[in-house]
Design a protein around this motif. Structure first.
Motif, PDB file in Angstrom:
ATOM      1  N   SER A  84       0.841  -1.190   0.000  1.00 27.11           N
ATOM      2  CA  SER A  84       0.000   0.000   0.000  1.00 27.11           C
ATOM      3  C   SER A  84       0.871   1.233   0.000  1.00 27.11           C
ATOM      4  O   SER A  84       2.029   1.185   0.411  1.00 27.11           O
ATOM      5  CB  SER A  84      -0.933  -0.007   1.221  1.00 27.11           C
ATOM      6  N   TRP A  85       0.300   2.337  -0.472  1.00 24.51           N
ATOM      7  CA  TRP A  85       1.019   3.609  -0.486  1.00 24.51           C
ATOM      8  C   TRP A  85       0.026   4.741  -0.319  1.00 24.51           C
ATOM      9  O   TRP A  85      -1.163   4.592  -0.577  1.00 24.51           O
ATOM     10  CB  TRP A  85       1.797   3.758  -1.789  1.00 24.51           C
TER      11      TRP A  85
ATOM     12  N   LYS B  26      -3.754   3.709  -1.002  1.00 22.99           N
ATOM     13  CA  LYS B  26      -3.995   2.917  -2.201  1.00 22.99           C
ATOM     14  C   LYS B  26      -3.272   1.576  -2.089  1.00 22.99           C
ATOM     15  O   LYS B  26      -2.224   1.476  -1.462  1.00 22.99           O
ATOM     16  CB  LYS B  26      -3.511   3.660  -3.457  1.00 22.99           C
TER      17      LYS B  26
ATOM     18  N   SER C 103      -1.220  -1.598  -3.793  1.00 23.67           N
ATOM     19  CA  SER C 103      -0.348  -1.892  -4.923  1.00 23.67           C
ATOM     20  C   SER C 103      -0.174  -3.394  -5.065  1.00 23.67           C
ATOM     21  O   SER C 103      -0.246  -4.137  -4.087  1.00 23.67           O
ATOM     22  CB  SER C 103       1.030  -1.239  -4.721  1.00 23.67           C
TER      23      SER C 103
ATOM     24  N   THR D   4       2.450  -6.155  -6.805  1.00 22.88           N
ATOM     25  CA  THR D   4       3.748  -6.361  -7.443  1.00 22.88           C
ATOM     26  C   THR D   4       3.853  -7.796  -7.941  1.00 22.88           C
ATOM     27  O   THR D   4       3.671  -8.741  -7.171  1.00 22.88           O
ATOM     28  CB  THR D   4       4.904  -6.075  -6.458  1.00 22.88           C
TER      29      THR D   4
END
Length: 249
Positions: free
Chosen positions: A212-213, A221, A223, A225
């Motif tokens: 998350s970021w 938000k 994420s 990967t």
């Protein structure tokens, strides 16, 4: 007929984690979590199918739910603490399974007790039901295929121990990260958003890592990967080598 219990393709009475969550008044996320945490116990009573349901508005994230037979649903209910709502739903579910079995027994009555018209009507109803289920199955398969890039990570709560990033995999193979991402999209391993397809995760080639970021305007938000497993790296090295040979030819 009570809608809590339905029939699957093999005329086996089933219910869903969605119906049980609603019946006992628990969030569906917690119900599906209980199933996944105790999956081995549930599968002693048969394989559990997982399917995807899109949100009614079309704006929310698709919901993954479990399909349970009578024994599996009974086991699931033992994990919930008894209260008036849970006890009432247990009785309703037992009654619904009983009614469905009773209906099946009526359908399977000896043919000699039926008139020719009755037999014809049953045959027509059976064919209509088969066609309906086939259409629903094709529709669901199409929906799952379309949603796979966005929901593939939902079944993966953490990366496999031997998984490495695409950048690391590119170094091992001897190319750049962007070129490897492009190649993964070309061979159908990842989507245009660089998210792994579910089939490649299930094959053991790819995995995902959730993060998350903090967006300055939209807040927290999530994420996703993409990661390459040891098995996937071995397969990629072979495919990359074949690619180089094709280019050289």
């Amino acid at each position: 007929m009570n809608s809590i219990v339905t029939l699957n393709d093999t005329n086996c009475p089933i219910t869903t984690s969605l119906a049980i969550a609603e019946g006992v008044g628990n969030p569906h996320a917690s119900v599906i979590k209980v199933i996944r945490q105790n999956i081995a116990d549930f599968e002693e009573f048969g394989n559990i199918g997982f399917e995807i349901q899109n949100s009614i508005s079309g704006a929310g994230r698709p919901t993954e739910y479990a399909i349970l037979n009578e024994q599996q649903s009974a086991l699931l209910l033992t994990y919930f603490r008894n209260n008036d709502t849970v006890k009432a739903f247990k009785k309703a579910l037992i009654k619904a399974f009983f009614e469905m079995r009773d209906e099946l027994n009526k359908r399977q009555a000896p043919a000699e007790n039926l008139s020719r018209m009755d037999i014809l009507q049953l045959a027509m109803q059976s064919e209509e039901e088969r066609l309906r289920l086939e259409q629903e199955k094709l529709k669901l398969e199409h929906q799952i295929e379309e949603e796979a890039p966005r929901v593939a990570f939902a079944k993966q709560v953490e990366a496999a121990p031997d998984a490495i990033s695409v950048a690391q995999a590119a170094k091992v193979i001897g190319t750049g990260q962007r070129r490897l991402f492009a190649f993964l999209r070309q061979i159908g391993w990842i989507s245009r958003r660089n998210e792994p397809y579910q089939t490649k995760i299930e094959s053991g080639y790819l995995d995902v890592k959730l993060g998350s970021w903090d967006h300055p305007d939209h807040g927290l938000k999530q994420s996703v990967t993409a990661l390459v497993t040891g098995k996937g790296l071995s397969k990629l090295q072979k495919l990359w080598s074949e690619r180089d040979q094709d280019h050289a030819a």
